[in-house]
Design an enzyme around this catalytic site. Structure first.
Site, short mmCIF file in Angstrom:
data_model
loop_
_atom_site.label_atom_id
_atom_site.label_comp_id
_atom_site.label_asym_id
_atom_site.label_seq_id
_atom_site.Cartn_x
_atom_site.Cartn_y
_atom_site.Cartn_z
CB CYS A 290 29.12 22.11 93.50
SG CYS A 290 29.78 23.35 92.36
CB CYS B 170 28.15 27.52 92.81
SG CYS B 170 27.02 26.21 92.33
CB CYS C 132 31.98 25.70 90.99
SG CYS C 132 30.39 26.07 90.21
CE LYS D 142 27.85 22.19 86.01
NZ LYS D 142 27.79 22.32 87.47
NE ARG E 259 24.37 29.18 86.74
CZ ARG E 259 25.23 29.44 85.79
NH1 ARG E 259 25.29 30.66 85.29
NH2 ARG E 259 26.04 28.51 85.34
CD GLU F 51 37.15 18.05 81.67
OE1 GLU F 51 37.22 17.24 82.60
OE2 GLU F 51 37.51 19.25 81.77
CE LYS G 241 24.26 20.50 85.16
NZ LYS G 241 24.73 20.98 86.41
CB SER H 27 16.92 24.24 85.53
OG SER H 27 18.07 24.96 85.12
C1 PBG Z 1 26.52 23.27 90.28
C2 PBG Z 1 25.37 22.77 89.51
C3 PBG Z 1 24.59 23.46 88.58
C4 PBG Z 1 23.61 22.57 88.13
C5 PBG Z 1 23.81 21.37 88.79
N1 PBG Z 1 24.92 21.50 89.64
C6 PBG Z 1 24.61 24.89 88.19
C7 PBG Z 1 25.78 25.48 87.54
O1 PBG Z 1 26.75 24.82 87.21
O2 PBG Z 1 25.75 26.71 87.37
C8 PBG Z 1 22.56 22.89 87.12
C9 PBG Z 1 21.38 21.97 87.07
C10 PBG Z 1 20.25 22.50 86.29
O3 PBG Z 1 20.33 23.53 85.59
O4 PBG Z 1 19.20 21.84 86.34
N2 PBG Z 1 26.40 23.05 91.64
#
Ligand code: PBG
Length: 328
Positions: A123, A125, A133, A198, A208, A236, A251, A278
């Site tokens: 990714c 970001c 992203c 996602k 984040r 998707e 996710k 998270s």
């Molecule tokens: C993007 C990414 C995210 C997470 C995994 N890959 C963050 C987002 O999309 O803002 C989140 C994982 C988590 O919250 O545990 N690189």
């Protein structure tokens, strides 16, 4: 309403002892179900706990040999790597630098534990100064120009020794673009796990902070999915399968158990992952700290519910704890 079968039928008969309950248990968790996310930072001797995610650490590369030994002892098969670069820029150049933080981490983990399944989050970001992203033009997040970068990142991770790449940018066509980039570079054997469905979720909040990746303007709703949409999630996933994804993912996990179940039923032949994100971790951690919930019970209950819904594998910050809990 009366039950015509009672008193012949008494479901409690099979719940009387722990061994009886074990015999009729339908879903079983094992350490082999878990993928453990790791956040890698530059520097030496760093093992810094992330404020919003107690028990999860920023680790420098020198910490990874010990970490990988622990993972092996706990029977954990896989990690998912996230990197925090030394500097950010509009394109995220460290993302595909041969000596980038994730590339270093891959080499160290591969050296220390040759059997470990090393997955990498692909990714932009964490690497871009704008925190989106994809690459931007004004306030637009550009799709097709981002694909080329995602392909470069995937090839760079595979070159460093990653087992598998996992694109999470939610750009259209990202699986096809990465497949082509990998194949062209001689990595036709490298699998792709798509973060297929996602959602644009508030449950990514603590991540984040962990990955230092909040968008500097706007939000991710123009590329991540609307939490209201279940049929679109199937679409998707279908696209990711058509583009060559080897593993599909839903996710977050807990607020989307219905999506996991639908994905399992609609795509019975592909391995299905779910990301217990998270916020799902931090909210139970916080309640446990306040003495309101028993962490072990609710964590294992969450994980079993994700597996019961149909996931084959779970990305979870509880991977190490759960492996310990399951062995006692
Ligand atoms: C993007 C990414 C995210 C997470 C995994 N890959 C963050 C987002 O999309 O803002 C989140 C994982 C988590 O919250 O545990 N690189």
């Amino acid at each position: 309403m009366s039950n015509p079968n009672f008193p012949i039928t008494r479901p409690r008969r099979l719940r009387q002892t722990s061994n009886l309950r074990r015999l009729v248990r339908e879903t079983v968790l094992t350490p082999a179900d878990f993928i453990y996310p790791l956040f890698i930072v530059h520097g030496r001797n760093i093992r810094h706990e992330i404020g919003s995610m107690p028990g999860v650490f920023h680790l420098s590369v020198d910490q990874l040999a010990a970490e990988s030994v622990e993972l092996r002892q706990l029977g954990l098969p896989a990690v998912m790597l996230f990197g925090l670069p030394a500097a950010k820029d509009p394109l995220g150049l460290e993302n595909f630098a041969p000596n980038g933080i994730v590339q270093q981490a891959i080499r160290e983990l591969r050296r220390a534990n040759p059997e470990l399944v090393i997955m990498t989050d692909v990714c932009l970001c964490e690497y871009t100064d704008h925190g989106h992203c994809g690459i931007i033009e004004g306030t637009q997040i550009l799709n097709d120009p981002t694909l080329e970068i995602l392909g470069k990142v995937a090839v760079s991770h595979a070159t460093a020794g990653a087992t598998m790449v996992a694109p999470s940018a939610m750009m259209d066509g990202q699986i096809a673009a990465i497949r082509q980039a990998l194949d062209t570079a001689g990595f036709s054997h490298t699998p792709i796990m798509g973060y297929s469905a996602k959602f644009a979720s508030g449950f990514y909040g603590p991540f984040r902070e962990a990955a230092d990746s909040p968008p500097q303007f706007g939000d991710r709703s123009s590329y991540q999915m609307d939490p209201a949409n279940g049929r679109e999630a199937m679409r998707e996933i279908e696209l990711d399968v058509a583009e060559g994804a080897d593993i599909i993912m839903v996710k977050p996990a807990l607020p989307y158990l219905d999506i996991i179940r639908q994905a399992r039923d609609r795509f019975p032949d592909l391995p299905l992952a779910a990301y217990n994100v998270s916020g799902e971790y931090s909210m139970l951690k916080a309640a446990a700290r306040l003495g309101w919930l028993d962490e072990k019970r609710v964590a294992l209950e969450s994980l079993i519910s994700i597996k019961r819904a149909g996931a084959d594998m779970i990305l979870t910050y509880w991977a190490k704890d759960a492996a310990r809990w399951l062995s006692t």
